[in-house]
Write an enzyme that holds these catalytic residues in place. Sequence first.
Site, PDB file in Angstrom:
ATOM      1  N   ASP A 127       1.210  49.550 -17.791  1.00  0.00           N
ATOM      2  CA  ASP A 127       1.798  49.762 -16.470  1.00  0.00           C
ATOM      3  C   ASP A 127       1.691  51.228 -16.067  1.00  0.00           C
ATOM      4  O   ASP A 127       1.591  52.111 -16.911  1.00  0.00           O
ATOM      5  CB  ASP A 127       3.265  49.335 -16.483  1.00  0.00           C
ATOM      6  CG  ASP A 127       3.814  49.075 -15.082  1.00  0.00           C
ATOM      7  OD1 ASP A 127       3.012  48.861 -14.158  1.00  0.00           O
ATOM      8  OD2 ASP A 127       5.050  49.086 -14.919  1.00  0.00           O
ATOM      9  N   GLU A 128       1.742  51.480 -14.752  1.00  0.00           N
ATOM     10  CA  GLU A 128       1.688  52.837 -14.196  1.00  0.00           C
ATOM     11  C   GLU A 128       0.477  53.610 -14.734  1.00  0.00           C
ATOM     12  O   GLU A 128       0.572  54.765 -15.158  1.00  0.00           O
ATOM     13  CB  GLU A 128       2.985  53.603 -14.497  1.00  0.00           C
ATOM     14  CG  GLU A 128       4.256  52.907 -14.045  1.00  0.00           C
ATOM     15  CD  GLU A 128       4.393  52.800 -12.531  1.00  0.00           C
ATOM     16  OE1 GLU A 128       3.529  53.330 -11.804  1.00  0.00           O
ATOM     17  OE2 GLU A 128       5.364  52.175 -12.068  1.00  0.00           O
ATOM     18  N   CYS A 222      -1.605  51.250   6.571  1.00  0.00           N
ATOM     19  CA  CYS A 222      -3.050  51.333   6.760  1.00  0.00           C
ATOM     20  C   CYS A 222      -3.437  52.786   7.031  1.00  0.00           C
ATOM     21  O   CYS A 222      -2.576  53.639   7.245  1.00  0.00           O
ATOM     22  CB  CYS A 222      -3.485  50.432   7.920  1.00  0.00           C
ATOM     23  SG  CYS A 222      -2.836  50.951   9.525  1.00  0.00           S
TER      24      CYS A 222
END
Length: 231
Positions: A127-128, A222
């Site tokens: 993770d990470e 976005c």
Amino acid sequence: MLKLPLSYFPYELYLAHRFFYHSSQEKNGIYVTIIFFTDTDGQVVFLLFCNECRKTTTLLQSAYNYSERGMKTLVLKPKVDDRYNPDRIRSRIGLESDAASFESEDDLLALTEKIDKKTPLSCILLDEAQFLTKTQVYALGEIVDKFGIPVLAYGLRTDFKGELFEGSLHLLAWADELVEIKTICHCGKKANMVLRLDENGEPLKSGEQIQIGGNDSYVSVCRKHYKSAGT
């Protein structure tokens, strides 16, 4: 040949081992027929996430897929993420599991070898992954090439400035497979940028690259709305 219902098929396992397979429609539903492994030595797979994209939840689902089949995994997390117990990994929806935490100077190859000798590992789930060092990303490739253990690294691609993390930079360069897990901006378009927010919910333009936080500190947007937020 092994036949599994599609709903039980571990997609991440497919990514890591590159099964050749075909699906067929039967009366009881869709089935996937796994024919054979084409690469039993595995791969380094970098699963790229934006913020708010169920990264840790997806990792824990993958870990469950393996354990359900009696396959041992090693879940790793960097100690820099100190929001929870260092020996546990926890998602925002409450799922959690045991994990081994590591510092930036730790040797992941040596750590894996030590654990694999005690109990053979079927997969490493990290993770990470954006917080890895260049040396540690290289070690992931060594784990695959020397021990044949597939590695699934879950992490962010860029920081709130739109710049690559060190771990992400080298995973993009060296991973065998890149898989983008998508989320959307508030406008409905694909979110590929991250904004860091202050205590008033206003976008920040400067600061340290690493600042641990959740949905109250970061929001995925976005490119268009990332740029407009910075003006």
